[in-house]
Design a protein around this motif. Structure first.
Motif, mmCIF file in Angstrom:
data_model
loop_
_atom_site.group_PDB
_atom_site.id
_atom_site.type_symbol
_atom_site.label_atom_id
_atom_site.label_comp_id
_atom_site.label_asym_id
_atom_site.label_seq_id
_atom_site.Cartn_x
_atom_site.Cartn_y
_atom_site.Cartn_z
ATOM 1 N N ALA A 101 0.897 -1.174 -0.073
ATOM 2 C CA ALA A 101 0.025 0.130 -0.045
ATOM 3 C C ALA A 101 0.819 1.206 0.070
ATOM 4 N N LEU A 102 1.967 1.217 0.669
ATOM 5 C CA LEU A 102 2.833 2.252 0.856
ATOM 6 C C LEU A 102 3.488 2.609 -0.596
ATOM 7 N N ALA A 103 3.973 1.288 -1.073
ATOM 8 C CA ALA A 103 4.630 1.494 -2.365
ATOM 9 C C ALA A 103 3.563 2.167 -3.380
ATOM 10 N N GLU A 104 2.587 1.746 -3.427
ATOM 11 C CA GLU A 104 1.404 2.169 -4.476
ATOM 12 C C GLU A 104 1.267 3.723 -4.217
ATOM 13 N N PHE A 105 1.096 3.950 -2.866
ATOM 14 C CA PHE A 105 0.725 5.359 -2.687
ATOM 15 C C PHE A 105 1.747 6.354 -2.999
#
Lengths: 305, 223
Positions: A101-105
């Motif tokens: 999720a962090l990477a996508e964000f």
């Protein structure tokens, strides 16, 4: 008989057209005012249609996002995902880990650098639940949503369809607003055409009086004015369409860029065939009606004496 | 053709324009109506052309009772009457040809017949060579003749003229009179309101005199 009748109408049509071209500035001004007046509601209609078309694509993939509590370990999440996967109402489940999720964000938001400054990952893990096709119904989705909320690991369960529905409600409201606006502006077009025709009638006072004296019926005297009003309405509607097309052309690049940012290939569309016909038809009809009202009112006042 | 029985015309405000007028004009007659201005000549013509309605009495023109003629029938009633106006009432933004063609266009005549009929009427008044000109470039007498051509192009059975020679010298007046006599000889009922004594003496036709809204003398049908 019918041939003569049509021939006479054609003569009046070209006579009226000739009268309009003889006063090009006045005609252009009237047509421009009608065009802008009609372009306003038509433009709003096009905007609403396009947003609605865009939203229709989202409606079918109603999905439920389960935002999990921060302290749930990865192994429990896997087990939970497996449990949910086995529910008859669920087609499949995507697991987005906190890291993912962090990477996508970081990738999509453009806040990558700022997020690096945080000492821990603020995002929760997410299970994206895709309901089975048979359960794609507002009531059934609500039941499923309630069931999913009961799991301890779940912090927030959100049906992503909610905002689509709200958007639709807003669009419906906007559509009604356009209708009201269009009715008001239709009256404005009536008044514009009516006023133009009123001046034309007063200018031709002598001619009308003489025509009445030699046995011209009201229908005969009215005819060229009706053609003039209808023509102005039609030309105004064409101009409105042209203004819309120009506006969309002007906006197409920014729209493409915006759609690209959302990974969509959405392209704004102008009025459809039927809506175009409606626009042009309304223009002609309003022009006819406006001149009809004005002529009838002022013709009665001009009597030979 | 025209039958007035005890006809009164009172304008709003109480002014009597016609009082107890009895008048009978047969089809094919030629009649002069004379009298001072204000005697009621114009009012009489306005009643006959349904511009005004009688206040009282019975007025029948060309078989139509003017008191009972519905508004929407008035245009059709007027097509049977040719009217020549003192001020011509021509359209100055149209050619002589178009002015004369107007009654034919208004009545929806066959478009193929229009040129022939317009030219026949213009030939009758001697203006065939000026069909492409605009009325403003014509003399007063010529303008009046355009008005006459327009009045007769439809071949109406009744022809009215209100002071047709009012602004013309005697030579031109004679020419205009000859035209009216010609129509009379072709069977048209002709009614001319005028105070031109020379014209009346020369024509030797029936004369009706109006005085202060009343019909005071009628010479009877001409021999």
């Amino acid at each position: 008989m019918i041939k003569n009748y049509l021939l006479r109408h054609a003569q009046v049509f070209f006579y009226s057209l000739g009268q309009l071209t003889r006063t090009p500035v006045a005609t252009f001004l009237t047509v421009a005012v009608i065009g802008i007046t009609l372009a306003l509601p038509a433009g709003l209609y096009v905007a609403i249609e396009n947003v609605q078309r865009l939203a229709r694509g989202w409606e079918d993939n109603g999905q439920i996002s389960l935002f999990l509590k921060q302290d749930v370990p990865g192994s429990s999440i896997e087990k939970l995902a497996e449990k949910i996967r086995r529910l008859p109402a669920v087609s499949w489940v995507d697991y987005v880990s906190r890291d993912a999720a962090l990477a996508e964000f970081k990738r999509l938001s453009g806040f990558g650098e700022a997020l690096n400054a945080l000492d821990r990952n603020p995002l929760p893990a997410v299970l994206v639940v895709h309901p089975a096709a048979a359960y794609m119904h507002p009531d059934k989705l609500q039941t499923l949503l309630k069931d999913l909320r009961r799991y301890n690991e779940v912090d927030i369960a959100q049906l992503d369809l909610d905002w689509v529905r709200r958007l639709h409600a807003i669009l419906e409201l906007a559509r009604q607003g356009v209708l009201i606006l269009a009715s008001g502006l239709a009256v404005a077009v009536l008044l514009i055409v009516g006023n133009t025709i009123r001046l034309a009638v007063l200018n031709l006072r002598d001619e009308i009086e003489i025509t009445k004296l030699i046995g011209g019926t009201n229908a005969f005297i009215r005819r060229p004015f009706l053609y003039a009003g209808t023509l102005q309405g039609l030309l105004g509607a064409l101009l409105a369409w042209l203004l819309l097309a120009l506006g969309l052309l002007f906006l197409s690049d920014p729209i493409n860029i915006l759609a690209g940012l959302y990974g969509s290939r959405f392209e704004a569309e102008n009025l459809g065939f039927l809506a175009t016909l409606t626009l042009i038809g309304s223009g002609g009809l309003l022009g006819w009606l406006g001149s009809r009202l004005a002529v009838s009112r002022h013709l009665r006042a001009i009597e030979p004496h | 053709m025209i039958q007035f029985t005890h006809v009164f015309k009172r304008y709003p405000g109480g002014f009597d324009a016609l009082r107890n007028v009895n008048l009978q004009i047969q089809a094919g007659e030629m009649v002069f109506i004379t009298g001072h201005s204000g005697a009621g000549k114009s009012t009489l013509l306005k009643l006959i052309t349904a511009i005004e309605r009688p206040t009282r009495g019975e007025a029948v023109v060309n078989g139509k009772n003017l008191l009972r003629l519905p508004r929407r029938r008035i245009p059709y009633f007027r097509r049977e009457i040719g009217v020549v106006f003192q001020d011509h009432k021509l359209l100055f933004d149209r050619t002589v040809y178009d002015n004369v063609a107007l009654p034919l266009i208004v009545t929806g005549a066959d478009p193929h017949d229009i040129p022939r009929r317009v030219r026949a009427a213009l030939e009758m008044v001697g203006l065939l060579s000026k069909e492409k000109m605009y009325p403003i470039t014509l003399s007063g007498g010529e303008q009046q003749r355009v008005g006459i051509a327009r009045a007769v192009v439809n071949k109406p059975p009744l022809l009215l003229a209100d002071e047709p020679t009012g602004n013309l010298d005697s030579k031109l007046s004679d020419e205009i009179l000859d035209l009216f006599l010609d129509f009379h000889h072709h069977g048209v009922t002709v009614l001319i309101a005028t105070h031109d004594g020379h014209l009346i003496n020369r024509a030797r036709q029936r004369v009706i005199e109006l005085k202060q809204a009343e019909l005071v003398s009628d010479s009877g049908a001409a021999a």
